[in-house]
Scaffold this motif. Sequence first.
Motif, mmCIF file in Angstrom:
data_model
loop_
_atom_site.group_PDB
_atom_site.id
_atom_site.type_symbol
_atom_site.label_atom_id
_atom_site.label_comp_id
_atom_site.label_asym_id
_atom_site.label_seq_id
_atom_site.Cartn_x
_atom_site.Cartn_y
_atom_site.Cartn_z
ATOM 1 N N PRO A 273 1.149 -1.284 -0.040
ATOM 2 C CA PRO A 273 -0.302 0.241 0.161
ATOM 3 C C PRO A 273 0.791 1.570 0.010
ATOM 4 O O PRO A 273 0.329 2.202 -0.262
ATOM 5 N N LEU A 274 2.263 1.383 0.322
ATOM 6 C CA LEU A 274 2.981 2.088 0.468
ATOM 7 C C LEU A 274 3.876 2.512 -1.129
ATOM 8 O O LEU A 274 4.437 3.686 -1.353
ATOM 9 N N LEU A 275 3.737 1.968 -2.409
ATOM 10 C CA LEU A 275 4.200 2.111 -3.541
ATOM 11 C C LEU A 275 4.186 3.088 -3.343
ATOM 12 O O LEU A 275 5.212 3.282 -3.899
ATOM 13 N N ALA A 276 3.269 3.776 -3.719
ATOM 14 C CA ALA A 276 2.879 5.337 -4.502
ATOM 15 C C ALA A 276 3.622 6.120 -3.863
ATOM 16 O O ALA A 276 3.871 7.637 -4.590
ATOM 17 N N ASN A 277 3.263 6.396 -2.232
ATOM 18 C CA ASN A 277 4.243 6.919 -1.258
ATOM 19 C C ASN A 277 5.668 7.432 -1.426
ATOM 20 O O ASN A 277 6.142 8.529 -0.726
ATOM 21 N N MET A 278 6.147 5.672 -1.725
ATOM 22 C CA MET A 278 7.836 6.091 -1.799
ATOM 23 C C MET A 278 8.478 6.141 -2.679
ATOM 24 O O MET A 278 9.604 4.885 -3.343
ATOM 25 N N LYS A 279 8.369 6.585 -4.477
ATOM 26 C CA LYS A 279 8.311 6.311 -5.397
ATOM 27 C C LYS A 279 9.827 6.664 -5.224
ATOM 28 O O LYS A 279 10.904 6.130 -6.231
ATOM 29 N N ASN A 280 10.394 7.609 -4.666
ATOM 30 C CA ASN A 280 11.752 8.606 -5.104
ATOM 31 C C ASN A 280 12.203 8.231 -3.830
ATOM 32 O O ASN A 280 13.165 8.604 -4.083
ATOM 33 N N ALA A 281 11.963 6.781 -3.245
ATOM 34 C CA ALA A 281 12.785 7.033 -2.164
ATOM 35 C C ALA A 281 12.761 5.465 -1.245
ATOM 36 O O ALA A 281 12.908 4.722 -0.801
ATOM 37 N N PRO A 282 14.025 5.594 -2.701
ATOM 38 C CA PRO A 282 14.349 3.990 -2.425
ATOM 39 C C PRO A 282 15.120 2.617 -0.973
ATOM 40 O O PRO A 282 14.161 1.664 -0.467
ATOM 41 N N LEU A 283 15.702 3.599 -0.377
ATOM 42 C CA LEU A 283 16.193 2.649 1.092
ATOM 43 C C LEU A 283 14.929 2.845 1.330
ATOM 44 O O LEU A 283 14.260 1.647 2.527
ATOM 45 N N LYS A 284 13.495 3.925 1.663
ATOM 46 C CA LYS A 284 13.105 4.421 2.776
ATOM 47 C C LYS A 284 11.676 3.057 2.229
ATOM 48 O O LYS A 284 11.036 2.034 3.298
ATOM 49 N N LYS A 285 11.452 2.881 1.050
ATOM 50 C CA LYS A 285 10.667 2.197 0.534
ATOM 51 C C LYS A 285 11.401 -0.115 1.323
ATOM 52 O O LYS A 285 9.874 -0.405 1.625
ATOM 53 N N LEU A 286 12.910 0.286 0.917
ATOM 54 C CA LEU A 286 12.859 -1.435 1.163
ATOM 55 C C LEU A 286 12.775 -1.345 2.715
ATOM 56 O O LEU A 286 12.561 -2.221 3.318
ATOM 57 N N ALA A 287 12.937 -0.565 3.734
ATOM 58 C CA ALA A 287 13.114 -0.123 4.881
ATOM 59 C C ALA A 287 11.801 -0.095 5.437
ATOM 60 O O ALA A 287 11.005 -1.310 6.583
ATOM 61 N N PHE A 288 10.624 0.327 4.998
ATOM 62 C CA PHE A 288 8.960 -0.291 5.475
ATOM 63 C C PHE A 288 8.465 -1.390 4.578
ATOM 64 O O PHE A 288 8.068 -1.784 5.365
ATOM 65 N N TYR A 289 8.995 -1.844 4.132
ATOM 66 C CA TYR A 289 8.921 -2.581 3.496
ATOM 67 C C TYR A 289 9.445 -3.937 4.470
ATOM 68 O O TYR A 289 8.120 -5.521 4.177
ATOM 69 N N SER A 290 10.558 -3.918 4.560
ATOM 70 C CA SER A 290 10.778 -5.112 5.284
ATOM 71 C C SER A 290 10.062 -4.924 6.921
ATOM 72 O O SER A 290 10.173 -5.834 7.401
ATOM 73 N N PHE A 291 9.840 -3.787 7.505
ATOM 74 C CA PHE A 291 9.259 -3.557 9.065
ATOM 75 C C PHE A 291 7.934 -4.439 8.565
ATOM 76 O O PHE A 291 7.283 -5.216 8.830
ATOM 77 N N ASP A 292 7.136 -4.118 7.634
ATOM 78 C CA ASP A 292 5.980 -5.068 7.397
ATOM 79 C C ASP A 292 5.831 -6.794 6.650
ATOM 80 O O ASP A 292 4.642 -7.590 7.543
ATOM 81 N N SER A 293 6.855 -7.247 6.393
ATOM 82 C CA SER A 293 7.087 -8.601 6.468
ATOM 83 C C SER A 293 7.632 -9.152 7.605
ATOM 84 O O SER A 293 7.916 -10.712 7.693
ATOM 85 N N LEU A 294 7.762 -8.029 8.782
ATOM 86 C CA LEU A 294 8.151 -8.883 10.014
ATOM 87 C C LEU A 294 7.060 -9.380 10.847
ATOM 88 O O LEU A 294 5.945 -9.172 10.301
ATOM 89 N N ASN A 295 6.784 -10.291 11.665
ATOM 90 C CA ASN A 295 5.407 -10.878 12.098
ATOM 91 C C ASN A 295 5.433 -10.058 12.983
ATOM 92 O O ASN A 295 6.136 -9.049 13.463
ATOM 93 N N TYR A 296 3.833 -10.190 13.822
ATOM 94 C CA TYR A 296 3.615 -9.036 14.368
ATOM 95 C C TYR A 296 4.446 -8.856 16.002
ATOM 96 O O TYR A 296 3.940 -7.568 16.381
ATOM 97 N N GLN A 297 4.587 -9.419 16.284
ATOM 98 C CA GLN A 297 5.200 -9.348 17.564
ATOM 99 C C GLN A 297 6.353 -8.421 17.258
ATOM 100 O O GLN A 297 6.661 -8.452 18.280
ATOM 101 N N GLU A 298 7.029 -8.304 16.181
ATOM 102 C CA GLU A 298 8.602 -8.298 16.735
ATOM 103 C C GLU A 298 8.443 -6.712 16.056
ATOM 104 O O GLU A 298 8.512 -5.819 15.666
#
Length: 308
Positions: A273-298
């Motif tokens: 869902p955040l793809l369009a908002n981070m079009k020009n921010a590759p490392l922020k995109k990677l960071a927040f995508y990685s965060f969403d990939s964590l399990n709920y507890q993490e």
Amino acid sequence: MCPSEILNEILNTSTNEVKKIEEEYINTFAYFIKQTSGTLYYKLIESMYAEPQEYSMLLRTGFLADSLVPISIIETFYAFLKRYHYLYKEEITKCMKDIMLLHGNQNIAFWKKVPWIDEIYWNEKKKQFILSSQGNTFSFYNSNSFLAKDIEMIRQSLVQQKISYKKTSLPNGYNIVSNAHFDYKCHEVAYQFSKLHKDIYAVTSICPFVFQNHYWLHSYNVSKDYGVVLDLVSGFIMPIDEFENLMSPQVLCETIGIDISKRLKEIENSSWPLLANMKNAPLKKLAFYSFDSLNYQEQEKIIRSLKK
């Protein structure tokens, strides 16, 4: 709202609060100086227009570092900052930035007067500065001395992108979004450096920011052997263990340069869902995508740590 949107909102709120607190402490200290000495107050106001820099830095390098300012005023200023729950390691990063990027050795006499800095000296043999503070030692090299060509290439890349930002300038001419400096461009600079050196890592972490219980998202690079950090926006190269002691990073994502394009394509092909908002921010995109990939507890553990 997905977890990364919540995290992004917390971090944005935190950085906006820091701006307000900084403005408050600068205005309050200026009022104290005005009540103390008209001459010093005039010098303080004059220093804020001396060069295009942020007020928080000019307060130190333009005013407190002036030989006319007595040590009692310097001591009062740092006692004053304690009341705002200011993080003393933030002052170390300001000192390093001043030496590495702004004024070289010009203000070292002042920085040695800062209560939280015990000593600063130049190691001629190793070509590095050594700073000791409250039982901690930090050794750092000037990134411009080793990576001048890379840094100029990155600067030119920023200029060529011509990304449209809202202009935000201080009366002294400092523009927060100008490509004349790397301030507030850590994500883009670290990304560009990883494109030039595909065998090093681009890392994005949550770090404490200026005042207690405030945080920001910071990107930097780490050597392929994971021995040193290359923080180009701060102007230094430092052993990674000392960097972690200084910045207390909570890593969200670390990606070796050669893999970044592949990981970005994976995100582009997703329904994140955040793809369009981070079009020009590759490392922020990677960071927040990685965060969403964590399990709920993490995810909850990280969120809770920022809400203390």
